[in-house]
Scaffold this motif. Structure first.
Motif, PDB file in Angstrom:
ATOM      1  N   VAL A   1       0.834  -1.207   0.000  1.00 40.09           N
ATOM      2  CA  VAL A   1       0.000   0.000   0.000  1.00 40.09           C
ATOM      3  C   VAL A   1       0.865   1.252   0.000  1.00 40.09           C
ATOM      4  CG1 VAL A   1      -1.683   1.313   1.337  1.00 40.09           C
ATOM      5  CG2 VAL A   1      -1.941  -1.144   1.097  1.00 40.09           C
ATOM      6  N   ALA A   2       1.952   1.240   0.770  1.00 37.00           N
ATOM      7  CA  ALA A   2       2.835   2.409   0.827  1.00 37.00           C
ATOM      8  C   ALA A   2       3.455   2.701  -0.533  1.00 37.00           C
ATOM      9  CB  ALA A   2       3.920   2.187   1.878  1.00 37.00           C
ATOM     10  N   ILE A   3       3.830   1.665  -1.257  1.00 31.70           N
ATOM     11  CA  ILE A   3       4.416   1.868  -2.592  1.00 31.70           C
ATOM     12  C   ILE A   3       3.376   2.426  -3.550  1.00 31.70           C
ATOM     13  CG2 ILE A   3       5.386   0.655  -4.587  1.00 31.70           C
ATOM     14  CD1 ILE A   3       6.747  -1.240  -2.616  1.00 31.70           C
ATOM     15  N   GLN A   4       2.145   1.923  -3.481  1.00 33.24           N
ATOM     16  CA  GLN A   4       1.103   2.376  -4.398  1.00 33.24           C
ATOM     17  C   GLN A   4       0.705   3.826  -4.148  1.00 33.24           C
ATOM     18  OE1 GLN A   4      -0.370   0.804  -7.041  1.00 33.24           O
ATOM     19  NE2 GLN A   4       1.176  -0.786  -6.772  1.00 33.24           N
ATOM     20  N   MET A   5       0.688   4.256  -2.892  1.00 33.86           N
ATOM     21  CA  MET A   5       0.271   5.626  -2.599  1.00 33.86           C
ATOM     22  C   MET A   5       1.431   6.609  -2.584  1.00 33.86           C
ATOM     23  SD  MET A   5      -0.463   5.793   1.525  1.00 33.86           S
ATOM     24  CE  MET A   5      -1.723   4.531   1.475  1.00 33.86           C
ATOM     25  N   GLY A   6       2.647   6.132  -2.818  1.00 36.78           N
ATOM     26  CA  GLY A   6       3.808   7.006  -2.858  1.00 36.78           C
ATOM     27  C   GLY A   6       4.416   7.310  -1.512  1.00 36.78           C
ATOM     28  N   MET A   7       4.163   6.456  -0.509  1.00 35.43           N
ATOM     29  CA  MET A   7       4.730   6.662   0.815  1.00 35.43           C
ATOM     30  C   MET A   7       5.845   5.680   1.134  1.00 35.43           C
ATOM     31  SD  MET A   7       1.629   7.627   3.427  1.00 35.43           S
ATOM     32  CE  MET A   7       2.826   7.724   4.758  1.00 35.43           C
TER      33      MET A   7
END
Length: 258
Positions: free
Chosen positions: A103-109
């Motif tokens: 999820v962090a990779i997908q949202m740019g975090m």
């Protein structure tokens, strides 16, 4: 005058020392208790206390000679069984770590990472949040008591000196694929929603090339990603109950003799 034979001394020592190594190996490798946040001395105290409580109800232990190679092999067997149970629990907790990373990779975090004080490695903030949430849920639902119950039953299903079957470790390797599949299913709605957002930004870039997609898209993706993640937390309890039930059931199956 009271006289003790070597067999009597070996029986008394084995009835406590051999279970202690299995219990200690579990506490050293399992989540929560096996982290660096809990000092090794405290873990050793816990292992001794648990062994004292369960030792009177365990099956008879084989006689151990401290100067014999057989005794060393029995100790190594108990350490391997305890570590096997601990690693199985680690797989369950890593589901949520992997889900947070995706999820962090997908949202740019993905750049927003911090040092995990439990494991001493750098993980995404989302993964750390999910890890703390799952830890609280695991303790509040008495998951650790179920683990200790399975550990006590393992002395009957996997008796001391009965031999450690290689199939148990192959089962552990096979469930790594289950861990990745469960992590993807856990965050699949968030991944699809963020994919739609990225596709929308791609269409905007083609329709209006003069827009700076990096200055607009990145913060908007971050805000939308946080909102989607917050909405997805509404179903985290149901997902946790399903995954925890499967993990603890697999732990029981792992402790059964084959």
């Amino acid at each position: 005058m009271l006289e003790l034979t070597n067999a009597q001394i070996g029986t008394w020592v084995a009835s406590f020392i051999l279970p202690l190594f299995r219990v200690g190996a579990l506490l050293m490798t399992m989540p929560i208790f096996g982290t660096t946040l809990l000092p090794k001395r405290i873990r050793l105290y816990f292992a001794v206390a648990i062994t004292v409580v369960i030792a009177p109800n365990l099956p008879p232990m084989p006689v151990v000679n401290a100067l014999d190679l057989t005794g060393m092999l029995l100790v190594a067997e108990q350490i391997m069984i305890g570590a096997l149970f601990g690693m199985a629990l680690q797989l369950f907790f890593q589901i949520f770590v992997v889900a947070g990373q995706v999820v962090a990779i997908q949202m740019g975090m993905a750049f927003a990472s911090m040092v995990d004080p439990a494991n001493g490695v750098s993980v995404a903030v989302v993964s750390q949040f999910l890890t703390m949430l799952v830890t609280l849920l695991f303790l509040s639902m008495n998951g650790h008591l179920v683990v200790f119950e399975v550990l006590t039953e393992s002395f009957t299903t996997l008796p001391v000196g009965g031999g450690l079957l290689v199939n148990h470790y192959w089962d552990l390797v096979g469930h790594m694929g289950w861990m990745l599949a469960a992590a993807l299913l856990l965050v699949l709605p968030a991944i699809i929603a963020l994919l739609v957002v990225n596709v929308a930004f791609g269409v905007m870039t083609r329709a209006a090339p003069q827009l700076n997609i990096f200055s607009i898209g990145f913060p908007l993706t971050l805000v939308l990603g946080l909102g989607i993640f917050w909405v997805g937390l509404a179903d985290i309890l149901s997902h946790y109950q399903t995954l925890a039930s499967e993990a603890l059931q697999w732990l029981r199956e792992l402790a059964r003799a084959r």
